[in-house]
Design a protein around this motif. Structure first.
Motif, short mmCIF file in Angstrom:
data_model
loop_
_atom_site.label_atom_id
_atom_site.label_comp_id
_atom_site.label_asym_id
_atom_site.label_seq_id
_atom_site.Cartn_x
_atom_site.Cartn_y
_atom_site.Cartn_z
N ILE A 244 0.92 -1.52 0.00
CA ILE A 244 0.23 0.07 -0.06
C ILE A 244 0.93 1.27 -0.33
O ILE A 244 2.09 1.00 0.86
N CYS A 245 0.40 1.58 -0.75
CA CYS A 245 1.53 2.90 -1.11
C CYS A 245 0.79 4.82 -1.16
O CYS A 245 -0.52 4.88 -0.87
N THR A 246 1.81 5.63 -0.10
CA THR A 246 0.96 6.87 0.68
C THR A 246 0.55 7.64 -1.34
O THR A 246 -0.69 8.38 -1.42
N ALA A 247 1.35 7.47 -2.25
CA ALA A 247 0.47 7.75 -3.08
C ALA A 247 -0.22 7.41 -4.25
O ALA A 247 -0.94 7.81 -5.77
N GLY A 248 -1.43 6.17 -3.91
CA GLY A 248 -1.58 5.77 -4.34
C GLY A 248 -3.51 6.28 -4.38
O GLY A 248 -3.53 7.43 -3.64
#
Ligand code: ZN
Length: 393
Positions: A244-248
């Protein structure tokens, strides 16, 4: 160097199955954690630096498993210098390259992508920006790479491979290369979701299940997410890690975290930022995503810490990410931010607040104590209690 942290309020281990460690002290020597528990006066007496944690919370140094490093502490994507050192101030002690795809004019032929990965790997072998460990050199999968290329890369030290930016007509064409890279011991990673930069294409559940990489990069979209129905499929039908990415996409981050918890796949849930990118440089990105999962998806804050530390370490085979004897001495002291309504770091994260970073010890060395330049301040006074070195921190 020998360092002790004393007077800790809570020790979060980084292992989500046993998220807390007993005691109030951590002793480190020569870059390793020596003991976790209650330090004796003698343990502390022989330390070069003693840090008084003032009842704050100790967590393992954060591991950002998706950073687009290039060379040096510089990102051409945002024309920014010193961003890795800023991430260290956000508690990140380890960054893992998600490929050096942002290098201007990057090569696309097999010899070129091999040379780029190897050069990046070697440049960061001993260079630690701000004290951070950077695992660089992720070979970008392009047509023409073969078994012998992966064997050669692995022999030279490169252990990461990335699918998603190659010159292929269909993402299904990555599958043989992923399998070959895996066979030679590389950790394989795949862009997930819609295209992110020119040259990348959409990759969804069917593609992931055909490729079977170790890690689905930004499973919640980078930045555009795959269809909702694909999340349960890749959790049930594969063992790949769910990054899980912050930029997603925040909504699908919450969807994926809940599914991973409810389908007994939380081991595979890992947190990263996917920065620097179009979304920018985010030194506190890991802390943001931890707070999002804890406050919006009812993930316990200590489990969110584990997803950002020990679970990343397990997926990538690193010797950091846990507060336990023998592990790398990467430790961060966090607290509720000054002026907030919560009285501890974990309560603040559950409340959706960004925890304040009070000190970072990376590879057994204090990089700063009591004054992170990026995070909110803490009401408690984390400070150097004693120091035998010529300078304080
Ligand atoms: Zn990325």
């Amino acid at each position: 160097m020998r360092v002790a942290i004393t007077n800790i309020g809570t020790i979060v281990s980084g292992d989500w199955r046993a998220p807390f460690a007993e005691g109030d002290s951590i002793v480190c020597a020569e870059g390793r954690i020596v003991s976790v528990g209650t330090a004796s006066a003698k343990d502390v007496e022989f330390c070069d630096v003693v840090i008084d944690a003032d009842r704050t919370t100790a967590i393992p140094g954060l591991i950002d498993s998706h950073v687009h490093i290039t060379f040096g502490d510089f990102t051409p994507r945002q024309n920014t210098v010193g961003y890795l050192e800023s991430y260290l101030h956000g508690g990140v002690t380890t960054a893992i390259s998600a490929s050096e795809v942002h290098v201007p004019g990057r090569p696309r032929d097999p010899e070129g992508v091999k040379a780029l990965a190897l050069a990046a790997y070697k440049c960061f072998e001993h260079y630690r920006p701000g004290g951070m460990r950077v695992h660089a050199g992720s070979v970008i999968l392009e047509p023409g790479l073969n078994q012998a290329d992966f064997a050669e890369l692995k022999r030279q030290g490169v252990w990461l491979a990335k699918a998603g930016f190659g010159d292929f007509k269909s993402a299904f064409e990555y599958a043989p290369l992923i399998h070959a890279a895996r066979a030679h011991g590389l950790i394989t990673t795949v862009h997930t979701g819609g295209s992110s930069i020119p040259g990348s294409g959409a990759i969804t559940g069917d593609h992931l299940l055909a490729m079977r990489p170790h890690v689905s990069f930004h499973v919640n979209g980078g930045p555009t997410a795959m269809p909702d129905r694909d999340f349960e499929r890749i959790i049930r039908e594969s063992d790949m890690a769910l990054q899980i990415c912050t930029a997603g996409n925040l909504r699908t981050a919450l969807l994926c975290a809940r599914l991973a918890r409810d389908l007994n796949a939380f081991d595979r849930l890992i947190i990263a930022t996917d920065t620097p990118t179009g979304s920018g440089v985010m030194p506190l990105g890991m802390l943001y995503t931890m707070a999002h999962l804890a406050s919006l998806a009812d993930i316990r804050p200590e489990h969110a810490v584990a997803a950002a530390t020990g679970s990343n370490a397990r997926v990538y085979g690193l010797d950091c990410g846990f507060i336990a004897a023998g592990k790398a001495a990467d430790i961060v002291l966090i607290d509720a931010p000054d002026g907030g309504t919560q009285d501890s770091a974990l309560a603040a994260i559950r409340n959706g607040d960004i925890a304040a970073v009070g000190a970072v010890v990376s590879a057994g060395e204090p990089r700063f104590v009591g004054r992170s330049r990026n995070t909110p301040g803490t009401t408690r006074r984390v400070r150097v209690a004693s120091c035998k070195l010529p300078r304080t921190f």
